[in-house]
Design a protein around this motif. Structure first.
Motif, PDB file in Angstrom:
ATOM      1  N   ALA A  17       0.823  -1.205   0.000  1.00 32.25           N
ATOM      2  CA  ALA A  17       0.000   0.000   0.000  1.00 32.25           C
ATOM      3  C   ALA A  17       0.861   1.262   0.000  1.00 32.25           C
ATOM      4  CB  ALA A  17      -0.939  -0.014   1.210  1.00 32.25           C
ATOM      5  N   ALA A  18       1.945   1.257   0.764  1.00 31.25           N
ATOM      6  CA  ALA A  18       2.812   2.434   0.823  1.00 31.25           C
ATOM      7  C   ALA A  18       3.491   2.684  -0.515  1.00 31.25           C
ATOM      8  CB  ALA A  18       3.847   2.262   1.927  1.00 31.25           C
ATOM      9  N   LEU A  19       3.902   1.625  -1.212  1.00 29.26           N
ATOM     10  CA  LEU A  19       4.528   1.781  -2.526  1.00 29.26           C
ATOM     11  C   LEU A  19       3.505   2.213  -3.573  1.00 29.26           C
ATOM     12  CD1 LEU A  19       6.916  -1.295  -2.459  1.00 29.26           C
ATOM     13  CD2 LEU A  19       7.629   1.105  -2.660  1.00 29.26           C
ATOM     14  N   ARG A  20       2.273   1.759  -3.457  1.00 30.46           N
ATOM     15  CA  ARG A  20       1.226   2.184  -4.400  1.00 30.46           C
ATOM     16  C   ARG A  20       0.826   3.637  -4.191  1.00 30.46           C
ATOM     17  NH1 ARG A  20      -2.566  -3.263  -4.069  1.00 30.46           N
ATOM     18  NH2 ARG A  20      -1.385  -4.503  -5.602  1.00 30.46           N
ATOM     19  N   LEU A  78      16.370   7.065  -0.116  1.00 30.69           N
ATOM     20  CA  LEU A  78      15.472   8.215  -0.216  1.00 30.69           C
ATOM     21  C   LEU A  78      15.727   9.200   0.925  1.00 30.69           C
ATOM     22  CD1 LEU A  78      12.135   6.349  -0.994  1.00 30.69           C
ATOM     23  CD2 LEU A  78      13.491   7.708  -2.604  1.00 30.69           C
ATOM     24  N   PRO A  79      15.411  10.490   0.724  1.00 35.35           N
ATOM     25  CA  PRO A  79      15.450  11.419   1.863  1.00 35.35           C
ATOM     26  C   PRO A  79      14.549  10.901   2.981  1.00 35.35           C
ATOM     27  CG  PRO A  79      15.126  12.601  -0.209  1.00 35.35           C
ATOM     28  CD  PRO A  79      14.992  11.138  -0.528  1.00 35.35           C
ATOM     29  N   ALA A  80      14.887  11.258   4.199  1.00 34.68           N
ATOM     30  CA  ALA A  80      14.198  10.690   5.356  1.00 34.68           C
ATOM     31  C   ALA A  80      12.690  10.884   5.290  1.00 34.68           C
ATOM     32  CB  ALA A  80      14.751  11.307   6.636  1.00 34.68           C
ATOM     33  N   ALA A  81      12.231  12.035   4.822  1.00 35.88           N
ATOM     34  CA  ALA A  81      10.794  12.297   4.772  1.00 35.88           C
ATOM     35  C   ALA A  81      10.073  11.340   3.834  1.00 35.88           C
ATOM     36  CB  ALA A  81      10.537  13.741   4.335  1.00 35.88           C
ATOM     37  N   GLU A  82      10.752  10.876   2.781  1.00 37.65           N
ATOM     38  CA  GLU A  82      10.158   9.900   1.868  1.00 37.65           C
ATOM     39  C   GLU A  82      10.400   8.471   2.342  1.00 37.65           C
ATOM     40  OE1 GLU A  82      10.550  10.446  -2.416  1.00 37.65           O
ATOM     41  OE2 GLU A  82      11.666  12.279  -1.997  1.00 37.65           O
ATOM     42  N   ALA A  83      11.564   8.245   2.916  1.00 37.95           N
ATOM     43  CA  ALA A  83      11.903   6.879   3.329  1.00 37.95           C
ATOM     44  C   ALA A  83      11.090   6.425   4.527  1.00 37.95           C
ATOM     45  CB  ALA A  83      13.392   6.788   3.649  1.00 37.95           C
ATOM     46  N   ARG A  84      10.815   7.319   5.474  1.00 43.03           N
ATOM     47  CA  ARG A  84      10.217   6.897   6.727  1.00 43.03           C
ATOM     48  C   ARG A  84       8.866   6.219   6.564  1.00 43.03           C
ATOM     49  NH1 ARG A  84      11.798   4.403  10.300  1.00 43.03           N
ATOM     50  NH2 ARG A  84      13.653   5.693  10.050  1.00 43.03           N
ATOM     51  N   PRO A  85       7.926   6.735   5.750  1.00 44.16           N
ATOM     52  CA  PRO A  85       6.647   6.009   5.613  1.00 44.16           C
ATOM     53  C   PRO A  85       6.827   4.600   5.055  1.00 44.16           C
ATOM     54  CG  PRO A  85       6.440   8.249   4.774  1.00 44.16           C
ATOM     55  CD  PRO A  85       7.893   8.018   5.019  1.00 44.16           C
ATOM     56  N   LEU A  86       7.766   4.421   4.122  1.00 42.65           N
ATOM     57  CA  LEU A  86       8.009   3.099   3.551  1.00 42.65           C
ATOM     58  C   LEU A  86       8.684   2.178   4.561  1.00 42.65           C
ATOM     59  CD1 LEU A  86       9.226   4.259   0.040  1.00 42.65           C
ATOM     60  CD2 LEU A  86       7.041   3.160   0.561  1.00 42.65           C
ATOM     61  N   ASP A  88       8.495   2.433   7.834  1.00 40.68           N
ATOM     62  CA  ASP A  88       7.505   2.102   8.860  1.00 40.68           C
ATOM     63  C   ASP A  88       6.546   1.025   8.360  1.00 40.68           C
ATOM     64  OD1 ASP A  88       8.639   3.941  10.563  1.00 40.68           O
ATOM     65  OD2 ASP A  88       7.121   5.498  10.215  1.00 40.68           O
ATOM     66  N   ALA A  89       6.136   1.145   7.096  1.00 39.02           N
ATOM     67  CA  ALA A  89       5.226   0.147   6.535  1.00 39.02           C
ATOM     68  C   ALA A  89       5.900  -1.217   6.453  1.00 39.02           C
ATOM     69  CB  ALA A  89       4.760   0.600   5.151  1.00 39.02           C
ATOM     70  N   TYR A  90       7.171  -1.225   6.046  1.00 37.48           N
ATOM     71  CA  TYR A  90       7.903  -2.495   5.998  1.00 37.48           C
ATOM     72  C   TYR A  90       8.006  -3.116   7.384  1.00 37.48           C
ATOM     73  CZ  TYR A  90      11.847  -5.599   6.416  1.00 37.48           C
ATOM     74  OH  TYR A  90      12.640  -6.669   6.749  1.00 37.48           O
ATOM     75  N   HIS A  91       8.428  -2.341   8.370  1.00 40.28           N
ATOM     76  CA  HIS A  91       8.614  -2.893   9.713  1.00 40.28           C
ATOM     77  C   HIS A  91       7.281  -3.357  10.310  1.00 40.28           C
ATOM     78  CE1 HIS A  91      12.488  -0.442   9.704  1.00 40.28           C
ATOM     79  NE2 HIS A  91      12.856  -1.697   9.811  1.00 40.28           N
ATOM     80  N   GLU A  92       6.226  -2.589  10.080  1.00 41.56           N
ATOM     81  CA  GLU A  92       4.907  -2.983  10.594  1.00 41.56           C
ATOM     82  C   GLU A  92       4.478  -4.317  10.000  1.00 41.56           C
ATOM     83  OE1 GLU A  92       0.246  -1.611  10.022  1.00 41.56           O
ATOM     84  OE2 GLU A  92       1.844  -0.157   9.652  1.00 41.56           O
TER      85      GLU A  92
END
Length: 299
Positions: A17-20, A78-86, A88-92
């Motif tokens: 979902a985060a990648l989409r 990716l810059p942190a602002a872009e990397a963090r949602p992805l 977080d989604a991976y770790h979750e």
């Protein structure tokens, strides 16, 4: 006495979902992955069905299969602002996978945040995966030092995996796997020797895909390098995408204690013979004894 595969990939619904949700690479359009540097790649949805994959792991006799973020997609860069949602989604998603799955943590390497990685380790992640192109020179080790120091403090291992393929998306689809990925692993192997080990004397590390066969250059290194040829007892390589000839050659170079089983499923399949033709003792070493030392430091 658990059979372990240290290298698999399984994309959870949260990561998909985060990648989409993205419109710039890396992103998913349905099940088609778009990256900088590689042609579009269609992912078979069944490859990322957790229940199906758990059944495959059981068929393989695995007690533990470690999944990791697919570093070639470039999330870590990716810059942190872009990397963090992805991230977080991976770790979750990885933390919620059923048995026998465990997972490697992932981290942004452009903007280092050791606290975020510490939080992942506190949640039970086995160690940290970093892209090989982030650990290819002295500057990379200086930048990633807070993450590697954390691993030493927590007595957790590092997993080095190919990062994004450099260059354009033209050429055959197999080119990234056969050229940039292998080159990255080769460079990372020798960079660890030159810059990583002096800075991190207690760090356990595993290199994907037999370190791009860099260990087979030991004789040349003895002639042109620093002259040291003895294997590092805290360094491991995993077997994904290679067969008996390559594995036997690496065993001759490093010894049987350095090799651990990794399959890279779903992008490659586990070997039919776990010992890669070297017998039952080798199979026990690759699947049980050596992964235990990599992951826990214990015999």
């Amino acid at each position: 006495m658990t059979n372990v595969d240290v290298h698999q990939h399984l994309w959870s619904p949260s990561l998909v979902a985060a990648l989409r949700a993205r419109r710039e690479p890396p992103y998913l359009d349905g099940w088609t992955l778009y990256l900088d540097g590689e042609p579009p790649y269609g992912l078979p949805p069944a490859d990322h069905d957790a229940a199906r994959r758990a059944e495959l792991a059981a068929t393989d006799g695995l007690g533990l299969a470690l999944v990791s973020l697919s570093a070639p997609i470039g999330v870590e860069w990716l810059p942190a602002a872009e990397a963090r949602p992805l991230l977080d989604a991976y770790h979750e998603g990885a933390a919620a996978l059923p048995a026998p799955f465990g997972a490697w943590a992932a981290a942004c390497v452009r903007d280092i945040d050791a606290k975020a990685t510490a939080d992942c380790l506190d949640r039970g992640f086995a160690g940290l995966q970093l892209p090989a192109d982030a650990l290819a020179d002295a500057a990379g080790y200086a930048r990633c030092a807070p993450l590697l120091e954390l691993l030493e403090e927590r007595d957790r291992p590092l997993f080095v995996h190919p990062g994004p393929a450099a260059g354009g998306s033209e050429g055959p689809g197999w080119w990234p796997a056969m050229v940039p990925y292998v080159q990255q692993m080769h460079a990372a192997w020798f960079a660890f020797r030159a810059y990583g080990r002096p800075r991190h004397p207690r760090l356990r590390v595993c290199f994907a895909l037999l370190a791009g066969l860099a260990p087979l250059h030991g004789e040349r290194f003895a002639a042109r390098g620093d002259g040291r040829t003895e294997p590092d007892p805290l360094v491991f390589v995993e077997t994904s995408s290679y067969g008996p000839r390559a594995v036997e050659s690496v065993v001759r170079a490093l010894g049987v204690d350095a090799v651990v089983q990794g399959s890279d499923r779903p992008y490659a399949e586990p070997p039919q013979h776990p010992g890669h033709g070297l017998g039952g003792a080798a199979a026990y070493a690759f699947r049980i004894a050596n992964p235990r030392r990599l992951l826990t430091g214990k015999e």
